[in-house]
Design a protein around this motif. Structure first.
Motif, PDB file in Angstrom:
ATOM      1  N   GLY A 136      -7.759  -9.455  23.392  1.00  0.00           N
ATOM      2  CA  GLY A 136      -8.345 -10.449  22.490  1.00  0.00           C
ATOM      3  C   GLY A 136      -8.560  -9.900  21.095  1.00  0.00           C
ATOM      4  N   SER A 137      -8.740  -8.605  20.964  1.00  0.00           N
ATOM      5  CA  SER A 137      -8.923  -8.001  19.646  1.00  0.00           C
ATOM      6  C   SER A 137      -7.602  -7.590  19.016  1.00  0.00           C
ATOM      7  CB  SER A 137      -9.858  -6.781  19.749  1.00  0.00           C
ATOM      8  OG  SER A 137     -11.125  -7.187  20.194  1.00  0.00           O
ATOM      9  N   ALA A 138      -6.684  -7.057  19.834  1.00  0.00           N
ATOM     10  CA  ALA A 138      -5.375  -6.647  19.315  1.00  0.00           C
ATOM     11  C   ALA A 138      -4.623  -7.864  18.775  1.00  0.00           C
ATOM     12  CB  ALA A 138      -4.563  -5.965  20.407  1.00  0.00           C
ATOM     13  N   ALA A 139      -4.841  -9.016  19.408  1.00  0.00           N
ATOM     14  CA  ALA A 139      -4.076 -10.210  19.035  1.00  0.00           C
ATOM     15  C   ALA A 139      -4.376 -10.691  17.620  1.00  0.00           C
ATOM     16  CB  ALA A 139      -4.374 -11.339  20.030  1.00  0.00           C
ATOM     17  N   VAL A 140      -5.539 -10.372  17.089  1.00  0.00           N
ATOM     18  CA  VAL A 140      -5.922 -10.954  15.795  1.00  0.00           C
ATOM     19  C   VAL A 140      -5.987  -9.932  14.672  1.00  0.00           C
ATOM     20  CG1 VAL A 140      -7.198 -12.863  16.844  1.00  0.00           C
ATOM     21  CG2 VAL A 140      -8.405 -10.728  16.268  1.00  0.00           C
ATOM     22  N   VAL A 141      -5.602  -8.683  14.939  1.00  0.00           N
ATOM     23  CA  VAL A 141      -5.777  -7.657  13.905  1.00  0.00           C
ATOM     24  C   VAL A 141      -4.434  -7.290  13.266  1.00  0.00           C
ATOM     25  CG1 VAL A 141      -5.579  -5.601  15.391  1.00  0.00           C
ATOM     26  CG2 VAL A 141      -7.047  -5.537  13.357  1.00  0.00           C
ATOM     27  N   ASP A 142      -4.448  -7.093  11.973  1.00  0.00           N
ATOM     28  CA  ASP A 142      -3.288  -6.572  11.253  1.00  0.00           C
ATOM     29  C   ASP A 142      -3.667  -5.248  10.606  1.00  0.00           C
ATOM     30  OD1 ASP A 142      -1.481  -8.547  11.785  1.00  0.00           O
ATOM     31  OD2 ASP A 142      -1.904  -9.699   9.973  1.00  0.00           O
ATOM     32  N   ILE A 143      -2.680  -4.366  10.462  1.00  0.00           N
ATOM     33  CA  ILE A 143      -2.888  -3.113   9.742  1.00  0.00           C
ATOM     34  C   ILE A 143      -2.140  -3.227   8.422  1.00  0.00           C
ATOM     35  CG2 ILE A 143      -2.594  -0.610   9.782  1.00  0.00           C
ATOM     36  CD1 ILE A 143      -2.691  -0.684  12.780  1.00  0.00           C
ATOM     37  N   VAL A 144      -2.824  -3.018   7.320  1.00  0.00           N
ATOM     38  CA  VAL A 144      -2.217  -3.202   5.998  1.00  0.00           C
ATOM     39  C   VAL A 144      -2.666  -2.061   5.083  1.00  0.00           C
ATOM     40  CG1 VAL A 144      -2.159  -5.733   6.187  1.00  0.00           C
ATOM     41  CG2 VAL A 144      -4.187  -4.606   5.228  1.00  0.00           C
ATOM     42  N   THR A 145      -2.041  -1.984   3.913  1.00  0.00           N
ATOM     43  CA  THR A 145      -2.536  -1.046   2.915  1.00  0.00           C
ATOM     44  C   THR A 145      -3.412  -1.807   1.921  1.00  0.00           C
ATOM     45  OG1 THR A 145      -0.485  -1.334   1.714  1.00  0.00           O
ATOM     46  CG2 THR A 145      -0.633   0.593   3.143  1.00  0.00           C
ATOM     47  N   SER A 146      -4.187  -1.060   1.167  1.00  0.00           N
ATOM     48  CA  SER A 146      -5.184  -1.657   0.282  1.00  0.00           C
ATOM     49  C   SER A 146      -4.567  -2.644  -0.711  1.00  0.00           C
ATOM     50  CB  SER A 146      -5.898  -0.553  -0.488  1.00  0.00           C
ATOM     51  OG  SER A 146      -6.776  -1.118  -1.427  1.00  0.00           O
ATOM     52  N   ALA A 147      -5.298  -3.706  -1.018  1.00  0.00           N
ATOM     53  CA  ALA A 147      -4.854  -4.682  -2.016  1.00  0.00           C
ATOM     54  C   ALA A 147      -5.630  -4.516  -3.323  1.00  0.00           C
ATOM     55  CB  ALA A 147      -5.021  -6.100  -1.477  1.00  0.00           C
ATOM     56  N   VAL A 148      -6.409  -3.426  -3.430  1.00  0.00           N
ATOM     57  CA  VAL A 148      -7.150  -3.188  -4.670  1.00  0.00           C
ATOM     58  C   VAL A 148      -6.186  -2.563  -5.674  1.00  0.00           C
ATOM     59  CG1 VAL A 148      -9.100  -1.956  -5.706  1.00  0.00           C
ATOM     60  CG2 VAL A 148      -9.268  -2.847  -3.371  1.00  0.00           C
ATOM     61  N   PRO A 149      -6.029  -3.184  -6.858  1.00  0.00           N
ATOM     62  CA  PRO A 149      -5.001  -2.694  -7.780  1.00  0.00           C
ATOM     63  C   PRO A 149      -5.346  -1.342  -8.411  1.00  0.00           C
ATOM     64  CG  PRO A 149      -6.206  -4.530  -8.762  1.00  0.00           C
ATOM     65  CD  PRO A 149      -6.698  -4.405  -7.364  1.00  0.00           C
ATOM     66  N   THR A 150      -6.617  -0.998  -8.513  1.00  0.00           N
ATOM     67  CA  THR A 150      -7.027   0.282  -9.105  1.00  0.00           C
ATOM     68  C   THR A 150      -7.517   1.220  -8.002  1.00  0.00           C
ATOM     69  OG1 THR A 150      -9.037  -0.972  -9.580  1.00  0.00           O
ATOM     70  CG2 THR A 150      -7.601  -0.484 -11.444  1.00  0.00           C
ATOM     71  N   ASN A 151      -7.922   2.432  -8.383  1.00  0.00           N
ATOM     72  CA  ASN A 151      -8.487   3.374  -7.409  1.00  0.00           C
ATOM     73  C   ASN A 151      -9.657   2.703  -6.684  1.00  0.00           C
ATOM     74  OD1 ASN A 151     -10.549   5.271  -6.477  1.00  0.00           O
ATOM     75  ND2 ASN A 151      -9.281   6.895  -7.349  1.00  0.00           N
ATOM     76  N   PRO A 152      -9.562   2.517  -5.373  1.00  0.00           N
ATOM     77  CA  PRO A 152     -10.614   1.748  -4.698  1.00  0.00           C
ATOM     78  C   PRO A 152     -11.986   2.419  -4.747  1.00  0.00           C
ATOM     79  CG  PRO A 152      -8.928   2.490  -3.122  1.00  0.00           C
ATOM     80  CD  PRO A 152      -8.459   2.888  -4.474  1.00  0.00           C
ATOM     81  N   VAL A 153     -12.032   3.746  -4.786  1.00  0.00           N
ATOM     82  CA  VAL A 153     -13.335   4.419  -4.798  1.00  0.00           C
ATOM     83  C   VAL A 153     -14.038   4.174  -6.129  1.00  0.00           C
ATOM     84  CG1 VAL A 153     -14.555   6.618  -4.616  1.00  0.00           C
ATOM     85  CG2 VAL A 153     -12.560   6.176  -3.160  1.00  0.00           C
ATOM     86  N   SER A 154     -13.337   4.433  -7.245  1.00  0.00           N
ATOM     87  CA  SER A 154     -14.007   4.227  -8.545  1.00  0.00           C
ATOM     88  C   SER A 154     -14.252   2.742  -8.800  1.00  0.00           C
ATOM     89  CB  SER A 154     -13.174   4.851  -9.676  1.00  0.00           C
ATOM     90  OG  SER A 154     -11.867   4.337  -9.665  1.00  0.00           O
ATOM     91  N   THR A 155     -13.367   1.881  -8.314  1.00  0.00           N
ATOM     92  CA  THR A 155     -13.572   0.440  -8.476  1.00  0.00           C
ATOM     93  C   THR A 155     -14.826  -0.028  -7.737  1.00  0.00           C
ATOM     94  OG1 THR A 155     -11.180   0.146  -8.625  1.00  0.00           O
ATOM     95  CG2 THR A 155     -12.482  -1.828  -8.175  1.00  0.00           C
ATOM     96  N   GLY A 156     -14.964   0.426  -6.501  1.00  0.00           N
ATOM     97  CA  GLY A 156     -16.149   0.056  -5.724  1.00  0.00           C
ATOM     98  C   GLY A 156     -17.419   0.601  -6.353  1.00  0.00           C
ATOM     99  N   MET A 157     -17.353   1.831  -6.884  1.00  0.00           N
ATOM    100  CA  MET A 157     -18.537   2.400  -7.531  1.00  0.00           C
ATOM    101  C   MET A 157     -18.912   1.578  -8.772  1.00  0.00           C
ATOM    102  SD  MET A 157     -19.535   4.728  -5.425  1.00  0.00           S
ATOM    103  CE  MET A 157     -21.044   4.829  -6.397  1.00  0.00           C
TER     104      MET A 157
END
Lengths: 413, 413
Positions: free
Chosen positions: B364-385
């Motif tokens: 039930g969990s495998a059926a709905v999950v996708d594995i993807v790479t980040s969609a954040v256009p900039t460095n996600p760490v500095s962007t989140g900060m």
């Protein structure tokens, strides 16, 4: 992949109604002012919600007191007589039914034994319906607001479908529809760990703690997660499948089909298998019954038998590692144990498990977590299912709310 | 055990402000009506919040259009020029600094190399401050609203303390205070995985998915969890310590002190150790550098060298089991990979890992999950900060809000 679940504006706006009801259960006969204090909501919001709850008869005035010259201040309470809530814990061997009034006082407790036989949907639904009818026959007259039935395995509460119940061989069974047909009452189905966690949130440790995990140790192994006072369901109600996280990659085969799951080690059948490998033909294993095994181990512990201590040591170390994994992932304030294996062996088991957990969990998380037993005074599964029924009833009378909205600030009330 | 965190009534009442801001970033130049549609909040609530945001200059009117005889309808936007947000990703080998305007357009990107030497707090804080000063020197003039600094290890954002950074040998370092002293600017500290997850919520896949997990594969292994569009911190900001869940009980020693952690296997040093046991003295391991090792393995894959394929197979199987554990616990819609190890080896690694995950996670969990790479256009760490800095700024000007309040219904907007 499913998109974010659709929510209506009304759902968002009324998202705090359950906080008010939970506060009412916790406080007994609060004033509107006290409800505002306990929930962190404004007095105006509380007043609106109380008016709605009074209108549908779920809340009533308990007393009215003079507030010293000003406007008289009324105390409120849940309207116990507004109707009956039925909570059912259906398992492979018994159907446990509790009937509550709306104040969550248990009026009837009925255990219906499920005899040997097939576990096809028709028969099991019939057994559950029979248990519910017997319980209601013993209950005082009242408007039955609904029946909440906990079913083992993967359950989809929105569609009412049991997706997968391996013990019964069920797959995609429209359990809610089948039960409603038999009972002619509104039925809500869910998974026992979700019910247990909601019961803990409403009536147990969730009254004072924001982040908790309930843990079930039995034939199956599972967890229910509550964060910031809210039940975590995940995308498809499967969050908390702790029993099927890894203890040893490519290790012991699990009944789920994977190898090395925690459940393959510390589920009671796993414990029996591990014990049997060390002590083939031992009398603890006589008849192959899980209940007999745990009782025999318990007696062995009381009689200081070395093989009983050895088993509890093994169980405790493996459980401790599993608990550390859970704590590292979720970082809760509390782990609440709610199960027969924990109850029967707890006195010997828990010190071992807790010591190992504290060595294994990361410092910042180990420092703030306690392991406790449930504070829910009644069967947590049937109690939680009754809470879901109340949610469903409010929705039907036009007061929808998200499942178990957070109870804020009650700790400081 | 800590009690539920104290929340003021005002915090609860203003809990949806961030949903409005997030919707504004996602929609560009929405009307108030569109914001109501995207967030699920009432028009009246939106109107109040927009008025507050206009008053502090964070939001401005983009245009005013005639709505056909009625009241003119204005479009809103984030006020790009209101100030600068600085996001810093501080690691053991470099300090990466991004300067954003309030519309989150990156104005300056500065990489400050950290040379060899001690990693005591004074020196590292000095390196970070130097990186920030260099970046700001290159930025256009503007009111610097604050600096968000991601620090490795366990960080307590409320107190501003780095509780434990094993790579630097830090324990209970008052990082925020030390940085504020050097920079004379408001500083917010947090953990990179929390920042990454918030960046994904605000500017990446979180715009369309409710439940996601970000996963970092590198020297360390960790995860950030978002449920129902909200960052999960747990009781002490340590939720998501996936790298220190078990792959093999009592297995390989981990730098955290436990044995058998996932990180001890698939953190780059763990991979190097596993590879070295199979191929002692192999040229991939020359110099002991992690960067060299991954680059050499990648070249080996491109040249079809069997030992490179063998390593990726091992890495993929172990990662797949780890991902299944994460998915079984959290039941997300998405797993977002955001790391150099995933980037360098992804083409070969991910098919192996995903196939193993799908065999191991519950159906039930495998059926709905996708594995993807980040969609954040900039460095996600500095962007989140930088997003955390914006939260802190709103709090200072009297508009507090809980971290990253849920963004409801944006998927249907």
């Amino acid at each position: 992949m499913r998109a974010a679940k659709r929510r209506t504006s009304r759902e968002v706006r009324t998202g705090n109604r359950f906080a008010v009801l939970r506060a009412m259960y916790a406080l007994g006969t609060p004033t509107r002012q006290e409800l505002a204090g306990a929930t962190g909501l404004s007095f105006a919001t509380i007043a609106t919600m109380v008016t709605e709850l009074l209108a549908v008869g779920v809340v009533t005035e308990a007393s009215r007191e003079d507030s010293g010259g000003g406007r008289p201040r009324s105390r409120l309470k849940v309207a116990a007589g507004r109707g009956l809530l039925v909570g059912v814990d259906a398992t492979e061997t018994y159907v446990h039914v509790d009937v509550f009034d709306l104040a969550m006082t248990r009026l009837v407790h009925h255990d219906h034994a499920v005899g040997e036989g097939t576990s096809d949907p028709d028969r099991m639904v019939g057994e559950i319906a029979e248990g519910v009818r017997s319980a209601l026959a013993a209950a005082p007259d009242g408007d039955v607001l609904g029946v909440g039935v906990s079913l083992p395995g993967q359950v989809e509460p929105d569609s009412g479908v049991s997706l997968f119940a391996p013990g019964w061989g069920w797959k995609d069974v429209a359990a809610q529809a089948l039960l409603e047909e038999r009972l002619d009452l509104p039925v809500h189905v869910d998974n026992p760990l979700k019910a247990t966690t909601v019961a803990e949130l409403w009536f147990g440790h969730g009254r004072r703690v924001a982040h908790l995990v309930t843990v079930n140790l039995g034939t199956g192994i599972g967890a229910g997660i509550a964060l910031d006072g809210q039940l975590v369901r995940g995308a498809t109600n499967n969050a908390g499948e702790w029993g099927h996280t890894t203890l040893v990659m490519d290790g012991r085969p699990c009944r789920c089909g994977r190898d090395g799951c925690l459940e393959a080690y510390i589920g009671v059948p796993g414990l029996m298998a591990q014990f049997g490998e060390r002590h083939p033909g031992h009398r603890y294993l006589e008849g192959g019954s899980q209940t007999h095994f745990l009782a025999a181990v318990r007696e062995g512990l009381e009689a200081d038998e070395p093989e009983a201590h050895e088993l509890v040591e093994l169980f405790g170390e493996q459980l401790g590692v599993g608990l550390a994994n859970l704590i590292n992932m979720v970082n809760p304030n509390l782990v609440v144990l709610t199960s027969w294996a924990a109850r029967d062996l707890g006195r010997w088991l828990l010190p071992v498990a807790e010591a190992r957990m504290r060595r294994e969990a990361i410092n910042g998380s180990a420092a703030v977590v306690d392991i406790v037993t449930s504070a829910v005074p009644t069967n947590p599964v049937s109690t939680g299912m009754a809470a879901f029924v109340l949610e469903g009833f409010l929705e039907r009378v036009g007061l929808p709310s998200p499942t178990s909205a957070p109870l804020r600030r009650l700790a400081e009330a």
